[in-house]
Design a protein around this motif. Structure first.
Motif, PDB file in Angstrom:
ATOM      1  N   LEU A 360      80.347  30.116  41.863  1.00 21.62           N
ATOM      2  CA  LEU A 360      80.940  30.465  43.154  1.00 21.62           C
ATOM      3  C   LEU A 360      79.990  31.289  44.018  1.00 21.62           C
ATOM      4  CD1 LEU A 360      84.662  31.247  42.269  1.00 21.62           C
ATOM      5  CD2 LEU A 360      83.848  29.602  43.973  1.00 21.62           C
ATOM      6  N   ALA A 361      79.325  32.273  43.440  1.00 19.43           N
ATOM      7  CA  ALA A 361      78.489  33.163  44.241  1.00 19.43           C
ATOM      8  C   ALA A 361      77.261  32.437  44.792  1.00 19.43           C
ATOM      9  CB  ALA A 361      78.064  34.374  43.414  1.00 19.43           C
ATOM     10  N   VAL A 362      76.580  31.648  43.962  1.00 22.01           N
ATOM     11  CA  VAL A 362      75.370  30.986  44.439  1.00 22.01           C
ATOM     12  C   VAL A 362      75.708  29.893  45.448  1.00 22.01           C
ATOM     13  CG1 VAL A 362      75.211  29.221  42.614  1.00 22.01           C
ATOM     14  CG2 VAL A 362      73.137  30.058  43.737  1.00 22.01           C
ATOM     15  N   VAL A 363      76.816  29.185  45.260  1.00 24.41           N
ATOM     16  CA  VAL A 363      77.235  28.181  46.242  1.00 24.41           C
ATOM     17  C   VAL A 363      77.614  28.859  47.549  1.00 24.41           C
ATOM     18  CG1 VAL A 363      79.029  26.486  46.778  1.00 24.41           C
ATOM     19  CG2 VAL A 363      77.884  26.428  44.561  1.00 24.41           C
ATOM     20  N   SER A 364      78.321  29.991  47.457  1.00 23.84           N
ATOM     21  CA  SER A 364      78.640  30.754  48.659  1.00 23.84           C
ATOM     22  C   SER A 364      77.368  31.227  49.349  1.00 23.84           C
ATOM     23  CB  SER A 364      79.520  31.953  48.295  1.00 23.84           C
ATOM     24  OG  SER A 364      79.724  32.800  49.405  1.00 23.84           O
ATOM     25  N   GLY A 365      76.381  31.669  48.575  1.00 24.10           N
ATOM     26  CA  GLY A 365      75.112  32.102  49.146  1.00 24.10           C
ATOM     27  C   GLY A 365      74.392  30.972  49.859  1.00 24.10           C
ATOM     28  N   PHE A 366      74.426  29.775  49.294  1.00 23.57           N
ATOM     29  CA  PHE A 366      73.793  28.615  49.932  1.00 23.57           C
ATOM     30  C   PHE A 366      74.474  28.294  51.254  1.00 23.57           C
ATOM     31  CE2 PHE A 366      73.557  23.787  50.058  1.00 23.57           C
ATOM     32  CZ  PHE A 366      72.315  23.773  50.675  1.00 23.57           C
ATOM     33  N   ARG A 367      75.815  28.327  51.256  1.00 27.63           N
ATOM     34  CA  ARG A 367      76.543  28.064  52.506  1.00 27.63           C
ATOM     35  C   ARG A 367      76.192  29.107  53.565  1.00 27.63           C
ATOM     36  NH1 ARG A 367      81.185  27.351  49.184  1.00 27.63           N
ATOM     37  NH2 ARG A 367      81.989  29.338  49.973  1.00 27.63           N
ATOM     38  N   ARG A 368      76.124  30.368  53.182  1.00 29.57           N
ATOM     39  CA  ARG A 368      75.800  31.422  54.143  1.00 29.57           C
ATOM     40  C   ARG A 368      74.381  31.249  54.685  1.00 29.57           C
ATOM     41  NH1 ARG A 368      79.123  35.906  54.209  1.00 29.57           N
ATOM     42  NH2 ARG A 368      77.429  37.290  54.856  1.00 29.57           N
ATOM     43  N   THR A 369      73.449  30.839  53.827  1.00 30.94           N
ATOM     44  CA  THR A 369      72.082  30.624  54.284  1.00 30.94           C
ATOM     45  C   THR A 369      72.034  29.560  55.366  1.00 30.94           C
ATOM     46  OG1 THR A 369      71.203  31.245  52.119  1.00 30.94           O
ATOM     47  CG2 THR A 369      69.758  29.963  53.561  1.00 30.94           C
ATOM     48  N   VAL A 370      72.717  28.442  55.127  1.00 28.92           N
ATOM     49  CA  VAL A 370      72.706  27.342  56.100  1.00 28.92           C
ATOM     50  C   VAL A 370      73.443  27.731  57.371  1.00 28.92           C
ATOM     51  CG1 VAL A 370      73.424  24.957  56.506  1.00 28.92           C
ATOM     52  CG2 VAL A 370      72.503  25.617  54.276  1.00 28.92           C
ATOM     53  N   ASN A 371      74.645  28.296  57.226  1.00 24.51           N
ATOM     54  CA  ASN A 371      75.464  28.587  58.402  1.00 24.51           C
ATOM     55  C   ASN A 371      74.896  29.733  59.234  1.00 24.51           C
ATOM     56  OD1 ASN A 371      77.659  26.722  58.584  1.00 24.51           O
ATOM     57  ND2 ASN A 371      78.439  27.552  56.666  1.00 24.51           N
ATOM     58  N   TYR A 372      74.332  30.749  58.594  1.00 22.32           N
ATOM     59  CA  TYR A 372      73.711  31.828  59.365  1.00 22.32           C
ATOM     60  C   TYR A 372      72.365  31.395  59.929  1.00 22.32           C
ATOM     61  CZ  TYR A 372      77.131  35.458  58.341  1.00 22.32           C
ATOM     62  OH  TYR A 372      78.273  36.208  58.300  1.00 22.32           O
ATOM     63  N   GLY A 373      71.698  30.470  59.230  1.00 27.01           N
ATOM     64  CA  GLY A 373      70.424  29.985  59.730  1.00 27.01           C
ATOM     65  C   GLY A 373      70.553  29.146  60.982  1.00 27.01           C
ATOM     66  N   ILE A 374      71.664  28.418  61.119  1.00 24.66           N
ATOM     67  CA  ILE A 374      71.832  27.530  62.264  1.00 24.66           C
ATOM     68  C   ILE A 374      72.255  28.288  63.520  1.00 24.66           C
ATOM     69  CG2 ILE A 374      74.290  26.909  62.103  1.00 24.66           C
ATOM     70  CD1 ILE A 374      71.374  24.450  62.573  1.00 24.66           C
ATOM     71  N   ARG A 375      72.801  29.485  63.362  1.00 20.65           N
ATOM     72  CA  ARG A 375      73.347  30.213  64.516  1.00 20.65           C
ATOM     73  C   ARG A 375      72.284  30.619  65.535  1.00 20.65           C
ATOM     74  NH1 ARG A 375      78.123  33.869  61.564  1.00 20.65           N
ATOM     75  NH2 ARG A 375      79.194  32.062  60.658  1.00 20.65           N
ATOM     76  N   PRO A 376      71.195  31.273  65.121  1.00 23.03           N
ATOM     77  CA  PRO A 376      70.170  31.594  66.132  1.00 23.03           C
ATOM     78  C   PRO A 376      69.548  30.352  66.753  1.00 23.03           C
ATOM     79  CG  PRO A 376      69.402  32.138  63.919  1.00 23.03           C
ATOM     80  CD  PRO A 376      70.854  31.822  63.798  1.00 23.03           C
ATOM     81  N   ILE A 377      69.459  29.265  65.983  1.00 26.93           N
ATOM     82  CA  ILE A 377      68.929  28.022  66.542  1.00 26.93           C
ATOM     83  C   ILE A 377      69.849  27.538  67.653  1.00 26.93           C
ATOM     84  CG2 ILE A 377      68.416  25.596  66.040  1.00 26.93           C
ATOM     85  CD1 ILE A 377      67.634  26.482  63.205  1.00 26.93           C
ATOM     86  N   GLY A 378      71.169  27.566  67.408  1.00 26.46           N
ATOM     87  CA  GLY A 378      72.121  27.162  68.441  1.00 26.46           C
ATOM     88  C   GLY A 378      72.037  28.036  69.673  1.00 26.46           C
ATOM     89  N   ALA A 379      71.890  29.356  69.472  1.00 28.16           N
ATOM     90  CA  ALA A 379      71.814  30.268  70.614  1.00 28.16           C
ATOM     91  C   ALA A 379      70.573  29.983  71.463  1.00 28.16           C
ATOM     92  CB  ALA A 379      71.803  31.710  70.121  1.00 28.16           C
TER      93      ALA A 379
END
Length: 423
Positions: A360-379
């Protein structure tokens, strides 16, 4: 013949029904810890930037650095932290240490300010460290959640936690603003210290047997990525939310500029609209459980993917007299806040159910990496597009593009899924 009268005591008033989960001491303390921690986060979100502006005269570039400092830990450390937490047998202890550490770092800010040694680089460094501990708290809490909550109650438990999140979104900035106004920004940070320490006390009082750590091959960051890529459900939700976040942050980068300059809405009115619209999140947290049971968890996910971005189309559509413009903006904020709660609760429940407890923790970490990584790109894309073709056309692209996220889910097993999946 006379009729006898029988005097009876009036029926006792019915007590309000308390959700079953809140009658369990362990979950109640976990939920309480989450609630006060979320309020602390919201106070900090306002108080720290205000401190930077009022104490150091920070401009747009400096505010960008401060914001980036809080987000970068999620981008760089989420996956390693998740892999480590999955191997650590006491996830609750990780959350307690994160709470105490955040309280200590936050306490250092007013102390450094009073000692006249606080500066903007040091404030950015403290914000970075607080963001790092918050990231550890978040990846660890997913594992503790799965330990405390039965799988058939994932949606109800997520609704309670996200209800607290919605309430903190409504009340947290207001409380923070009052505290800054009355006490000054550095002193207001003491309230954040108290929330984190209170969260740590609640967590320390939880009695729970955590899931044992599984060792051996197939654990770690690479295994977490492989599992998400091979799971049709996790892959669809990750791609859908990433697409949605890309366009939503394009929208967010231009929203305030467009509303204040092109629609002529004052900052005060805009704040009231956003605050009033946040009540939609409270309604969303209340209705998601009943809705998902009626239509099925998969259709509830689809509903969230549409109900979150679709109302934002009203923003570039808003023209005419100011009362009409304000009404359209309020509807957009309220319904979108409702939709994001439906999405967060339904998707979050599906993702936890579809993931083995030991990952659960590592999968959650992977999701956070992708979702937080895309935010500045979108901005950045949103700002570039607004400068190139105009703010309003860019908002149309962003609001309509966000709806593309639902396509990943439409062509996945979630479309017809009635109950939570198996991991």
């Amino acid at each position: 013949m006379t009729e006898s009268l029988v005097l009876t005591d009036p029926a006792p008033p019915r007590r309000p029904r308390i959700p079953r989960l809140l009658r369990q001491a362990a979950f109640r303390r976990y939920w309480s810890a989450q609630t006060v921690s979320l309020f602390g986060d919201q106070i900090i979100v306002l108080a720290v930037p205000l401190l930077a502006v009022l104490a150091f005269g920070a401009g747009p570039a400096e505010m960008g650095y401060l914001t980036a400092a809080s987000l970068l830990p999620n981008l760089f450390f989420s996956m390693p932290a998740g892999a480590w937490v999955d191997r650590y047998p006491r996830r609750r202890q990780v959350m307690i240490i994160a709470d105490v550490g955040r309280a200590g770092l936050l306490l250092a800010v007013p102390l450094l300010w009073w000692a006249d040694v606080l500066n903007l680089p040091l404030l950015c460094a403290v914000t970075f460290l607080i963001g790092t501990l918050s990231m550890f708290f978040e990846v660890a809490h997913v594992s503790l959640f799965a330990t405390l909550v039965r799988r058939q109650e994932y949606v109800d438990a997520s609704s309670l936690i996200n209800g607290s999140r919605a309430m903190s979104d409504v009340a947290g900035p207001s409380i923070g603003g009052v505290l800054v106004q009355v006490l000054t920004a550095p002193v207001a940070l003491f309230s954040g210290v108290l929330t984190y320490l209170t969260s740590a006390v609640f967590l320390a009082r939880i009695t729970v047997t955590e899931h044992p750590v599984e060792s051996g091959p197939g654990r770690g960051m690479a295994a977490g990525v492989r599992y998400v890529v091979r799971s049709a459900i996790l892959r669809a939700t990750l791609l859908g939310t990433t697409t949605l976040n890309l366009f939503n942050y394009m929208f967010a980068a231009l929203f305030v500029l467009y509303v204040t300059t092109e629609l002529g809405v004052s900052p005060g009115l805009l704040g009231l609209i956003i605050g009033a619209g946040s009540f939609g999140g409270l309604l969303g947290a209340a209705v998601t459980g009943p809705v998902s049971r009626r239509i099925g968890i998969g259709p509830a996910v689809l509903l969230g993917f549409v109900a979150f971005p679709a109302p934002l189309i009203l923003v570039p559509l808003a023209t005419g007299a100011q009362p009409l413009v304000l009404a359209l903006l309020l509807v957009a904020e309220f319904v979108s806040a409702l939709g994001v709660m439906v999405l967060d609760i339904a998707v979050g429940s599906v993702q936890i159910a579809a993931t083995p407890v030991a990952m659960l923790a590592v999968v959650s970490g992977f999701r956070r990496t992708v979702n937080y990584g895309i935010r500045p790109i979108g901005a950045v894309l949103g700002g570039t597009l607004g400068a190139t073709i105009g703010v309003r056309p860019a908002l149309w692209i962003a609001s309509l593009g966000a709806l593309l996220g639902v396509l990943w889910v439409v062509f996945s097993p979630l479309r017809t899924m009635r109950t939570l999946p198996d991991s």
